[in-house]
Design a protein around this motif. Structure first.
Motif, mmCIF file in Angstrom:
data_model
loop_
_atom_site.group_PDB
_atom_site.id
_atom_site.type_symbol
_atom_site.label_atom_id
_atom_site.label_comp_id
_atom_site.label_asym_id
_atom_site.label_seq_id
_atom_site.Cartn_x
_atom_site.Cartn_y
_atom_site.Cartn_z
ATOM 1 N N VAL A 43 0.863 -1.177 0.000
ATOM 2 C CA VAL A 43 0.000 0.000 0.000
ATOM 3 C C VAL A 43 0.895 1.219 0.000
ATOM 4 O O VAL A 43 1.843 1.305 0.786
ATOM 5 N N LEU A 44 0.638 2.176 -0.881
ATOM 6 C CA LEU A 44 1.484 3.358 -0.975
ATOM 7 C C LEU A 44 0.669 4.556 -1.418
ATOM 8 O O LEU A 44 -0.452 4.419 -1.919
ATOM 9 N N LYS A 45 1.222 5.729 -1.183
ATOM 10 C CA LYS A 45 0.571 6.941 -1.655
ATOM 11 C C LYS A 45 0.584 6.973 -3.178
ATOM 12 O O LYS A 45 1.458 6.390 -3.821
ATOM 13 N N VAL A 46 -0.370 7.688 -3.736
ATOM 14 C CA VAL A 46 -0.551 7.664 -5.180
ATOM 15 C C VAL A 46 0.589 8.397 -5.880
ATOM 16 O O VAL A 46 0.791 9.592 -5.651
ATOM 17 N N ASP A 87 -7.472 12.911 -2.601
ATOM 18 C CA ASP A 87 -7.091 13.867 -1.561
ATOM 19 C C ASP A 87 -5.897 13.303 -0.812
ATOM 20 O O ASP A 87 -5.284 12.310 -1.233
ATOM 21 N N GLN A 88 -5.559 13.883 0.330
ATOM 22 C CA GLN A 88 -4.355 13.472 1.046
ATOM 23 C C GLN A 88 -4.470 12.065 1.645
ATOM 24 O O GLN A 88 -3.473 11.454 2.032
ATOM 25 N N GLU A 89 -5.698 11.523 1.707
ATOM 26 C CA GLU A 89 -5.875 10.184 2.259
ATOM 27 C C GLU A 89 -5.964 9.108 1.175
ATOM 28 O O GLU A 89 -6.125 7.930 1.473
ATOM 29 N N LEU A 105 -7.150 2.274 -6.829
ATOM 30 C CA LEU A 105 -7.218 3.583 -6.205
ATOM 31 C C LEU A 105 -8.257 3.506 -5.092
ATOM 32 O O LEU A 105 -9.412 3.164 -5.328
ATOM 33 N N ALA A 106 -7.829 3.792 -3.871
ATOM 34 C CA ALA A 106 -8.717 3.698 -2.715
ATOM 35 C C ALA A 106 -8.530 4.924 -1.834
ATOM 36 O O ALA A 106 -7.594 5.708 -2.022
ATOM 37 N N GLY A 107 -9.417 5.076 -0.875
ATOM 38 C CA GLY A 107 -9.307 6.179 0.066
ATOM 39 C C GLY A 107 -8.430 5.810 1.243
ATOM 40 O O GLY A 107 -7.416 5.131 1.094
ATOM 41 N N LYS A 108 -8.841 6.201 2.410
ATOM 42 C CA LYS A 108 -8.069 5.959 3.626
ATOM 43 C C LYS A 108 -7.987 4.467 3.925
ATOM 44 O O LYS A 108 -8.986 3.761 3.906
ATOM 45 N N VAL A 109 -6.774 3.973 4.181
ATOM 46 C CA VAL A 109 -6.596 2.594 4.641
ATOM 47 C C VAL A 109 -6.653 2.617 6.157
ATOM 48 O O VAL A 109 -5.857 3.290 6.815
#
Length: 313
Positions: A43-46, A87-89, A105-109
């Motif tokens: 899992v990583l930031k986009v 967004d940032q999450e 592409l997902a939101g907050k983990v």
């Protein structure tokens, strides 16, 4: 986030105990969604996404990760919602299914949850459930929250078409008459996966009996035994997924092997999970074959090989 995915060995031990770990995440709302951690690479930031002209509308770009180009699928859009607003999450969940790597592409983990398959339930037959294999409940923010477990195989099948055609030279003409009318028990919580297997084997004249999880399949098999029927007279073999609500394919296999009335049933494990791991689990619980999804020629080979074995006895 990648640090919570490092202990692979501990997670693999869970699978043989009818347990799993779920990666819990959000998709821009407070609703909780999940997929099996064992399918997750990282899992990583986009990162920067390169656009692909002419690609499927649910593919929002391609990410270069560790030197590899990986398609990125908007998970929210893929299950019938509006596209996810970044967004940032926002995160990328990099996964491996059916021998291919893709990112969602997902939101907050939120976190990873260790659970028993007996805590996982079938989804209600309404609305978004078309894209769910199961649901569960857990405590989150002092509330008892519903978690929707996504049918990733269905999501992928709508983006990448899976060919059920059997290659030239695979069919054994000498077995054709013997296979017509045979029955195979197909156990999988994904309706898409069951359809793929049934349509493939249907080309051989085989009828598939479909069950949604290991508990259902075991009840059917034990019911036959209780009625005095011989399981191997009722079905040629069983093809089972690994991950399923209530009872997974490993537990199902071990229960069958422990019952002398049906312990000789031929069992093939057909799963999108890691091949090397499953080969070890196949030996541990006593499956006869392992086939990674989705490979029509190998499914046919499993059936034909066992049919030959029966005829030679």
């Amino acid at each position: 986030m990648t640090s919570i995915l490092d202990s692979v060995d501990s997670r693999t031990r869970l699978v043989g105990e009818n347990r799993l770990e779920l990666l819990i995440f959000q998709l821009g709302t407070r609703q909780l969604f999940a997929i099996n951690v064992f399918k997750v690479r990282e899992v990583l930031k986009v990162p920067h996404l390169n656009q692909m002209p002419g690609s499927h509308p649910k593919i929002c770009g391609v990410a270069t990760i560790r030197g590899h180009s990986i398609p990125v699928i908007d998970m929210r859009q893929s299950i019938g919602m509006r596209p996810l607003e970044k967004d940032q999450e926002t995160n990328l969940i990099v996964t491996e299914y059916n021998r291919t790597v893709q990112a969602f592409l997902a939101g907050k983990v939120v976190y990873i949850k260790n659970m028993g398959w007996d805590e996982i339930m079938e989804p209600p037959s309404t609305g978004r459930s078309n894209y769910l294999t199961a649901i569960t409940k857990l405590e989150h923010e002092n509330q008892n929250k519903l978690v929707e477990i996504i049918d990733v195989e269905k999501v992928l099948a709508e983006i990448v078409s899976y060919d059920i055609d059997i290659s030239d030279g695979v069919l054994d003409d000498q077995l054709t008459n013997h296979l017509v009318g045979q029955k195979v028990l197909v156990v999988d919580d994904s309706s898409t996966a069951r359809k793929q297997v049934s349509e493939t084997l249907g080309q051989l004249g085989i009828e598939c009996i479909e069950m949604k999880n290991g508990a259902q399949a075991l009840r059917l098999l034990k019911g036959w035994c209780d009625e005095g029927k011989t399981v191997t007279d009722e079905i040629l073999l069983m093809i089972t997924d690994a991950e399923m609500p209530e009872m997974d394919g490993y537990k199902l296999t071990s229960e069958i092997r422990a019952d002398s009335r049906m312990s000789n049933l031929y069992i093939a494990l057909n799963t999108s999970l890691s091949g090397s791991f499953n080969e070890a689990m196949v030996e541990k619980v006593g499956c006869n074959r392992f086939v990674s999804k989705f490979q029509p020629d190998l499914l046919v080979d499993v059936v034909q090989t066992h049919m030959r074995e029966r005829l030679e006895k």
